[in-house]
Design a protein around this motif. Structure first.
Motif, mmCIF file in Angstrom:
data_model
loop_
_atom_site.group_PDB
_atom_site.id
_atom_site.type_symbol
_atom_site.label_atom_id
_atom_site.label_comp_id
_atom_site.label_asym_id
_atom_site.label_seq_id
_atom_site.Cartn_x
_atom_site.Cartn_y
_atom_site.Cartn_z
ATOM 1 N N ASN A 120 0.813 -1.214 0.000
ATOM 2 C CA ASN A 120 0.000 0.000 0.000
ATOM 3 C C ASN A 120 0.848 1.268 0.000
ATOM 4 O OD1 ASN A 120 0.995 0.179 2.593
ATOM 5 N ND2 ASN A 120 -0.994 0.560 3.563
ATOM 6 N N GLY A 121 2.180 1.103 -0.102
ATOM 7 C CA GLY A 121 3.084 2.245 -0.192
ATOM 8 C C GLY A 121 3.665 2.721 1.126
ATOM 9 N N GLN A 122 3.217 2.175 2.250
ATOM 10 C CA GLN A 122 3.728 2.597 3.548
ATOM 11 C C GLN A 122 5.009 1.843 3.908
ATOM 12 O OE1 GLN A 122 -0.020 1.935 5.782
ATOM 13 N NE2 GLN A 122 0.072 4.105 6.309
ATOM 14 N N ASP A 123 5.892 2.530 4.638
ATOM 15 C CA ASP A 123 7.128 1.914 5.100
ATOM 16 C C ASP A 123 6.888 1.197 6.423
ATOM 17 O OD1 ASP A 123 8.817 2.720 3.007
ATOM 18 O OD2 ASP A 123 9.107 4.699 3.914
ATOM 19 N N ILE A 124 7.319 -0.063 6.497
ATOM 20 C CA ILE A 124 7.246 -0.849 7.727
ATOM 21 C C ILE A 124 8.672 -1.168 8.153
ATOM 22 C CG2 ILE A 124 6.357 -2.919 8.837
ATOM 23 C CD1 ILE A 124 4.210 -0.954 7.774
ATOM 24 N N LEU A 125 9.028 -0.757 9.362
ATOM 25 C CA LEU A 125 10.384 -0.992 9.858
ATOM 26 C C LEU A 125 10.374 -2.162 10.840
ATOM 27 C CD1 LEU A 125 13.015 1.656 10.858
ATOM 28 C CD2 LEU A 125 12.610 -0.299 12.359
#
Length: 226
Positions: free
Chosen positions: A154-159
């Motif tokens: 969905n385009g979000q960054d997950i760290l």
């Protein structure tokens, strides 16, 4: 939804287990030949078998496959216990407020780490640090650790952060920048007691709470907003 398949030995443990059983065989054989004391020999053999089984248990690697819609799903990257669900400032890479979900692994948990979300790996780094108990909050920023950032679908960054513990002395990270990743794939392995943190967007729907038990690649810990 998920399915669990048969158990195998993780590749990180195969050499260790081979040399361990070889060493134990030499020690037990020497005691038996040179001391001629059956009580000592049987006692040492019993201790050796128990110790070997504990190490074998540590390196077990269940084959798991998540079944169902993986869109916007965040799954637990590790087996363990939820020790933190809180809003924090992530200052090492994202430099913004995030919801931190932390999973603490004891030496009895499976220590393979899975990707928590489908997407593309955009960043991988390793930071040297201390080896304090991994359940302590400050271990997230002060212990030796590896950081992996995934651009979700969905385009979000997950760290995701792998953190060494008091006993852990080696963090293995398989992820490389540019890799396409899937929640069924192993991202890495941490040896002998450790912790994994996942930093999620503030609008993510959190599905776990403190002290919940997680099963890696099975337990849904959050959902991303579409």
């Amino acid at each position: 939804m998920y399915t669990s398949m048969r158990m195998k030995i993780h590749r990180e443990g195969r050499n260790i287990l081979f040399f361990l059983i070889l060493g134990l065989a030499v020690v037990n054989g020497s005691i038996y030949v040179f001391f001629h004391n059956h009580f000592v020999s049987i006692s040492l053999l019993t201790i050796s078998v128990i110790f070997y089984l504990l190490v074998l248990n540590f390196f077990r690697s269940p084959r798991r496959h998540f079944v169902g819609d993986t869109r916007n799903v965040i799954v637990a990257p590790a087996d363990g216990t939820i020790v933190a669900v809180e809003e924090v400032m992530e200052n090492e890479y994202l430099h913004e407020k995030r919801i931190q979900v932390s999973i603490f692994m004891t030496i009895f948990n499976v220590h393979a780490n899975w990707f928590p979300v489908n997407g593309t790996v955009t960043h991988v780094s390793h930071q040297n640090g201390r080896f304090m108990a991994a359940y302590l909050p400050k271990s997230s920023t002060e212990n030796e650790r590896s950081t992996v950032v995934i651009k979700a679908e969905n385009g979000q960054d997950i760290l995701m952060r792998q953190i060494a513990g008091a006993m852990a002395r080696r963090i293995v990270t398989y992820a490389e920048p540019g890799d396409e990743c899937h929640i069924d794939e192993h991202m890495g392995f941490i040896k002998f007691g450790s912790r994994v943190d996942v930093f999620l967007p503030l609008d993510a729907e959190i599905l776990v709470k403190l002290d919940d038990k997680t099963v890696g690649n099975m337990t849904q810990i959050a959902r991303l907003r579409g």
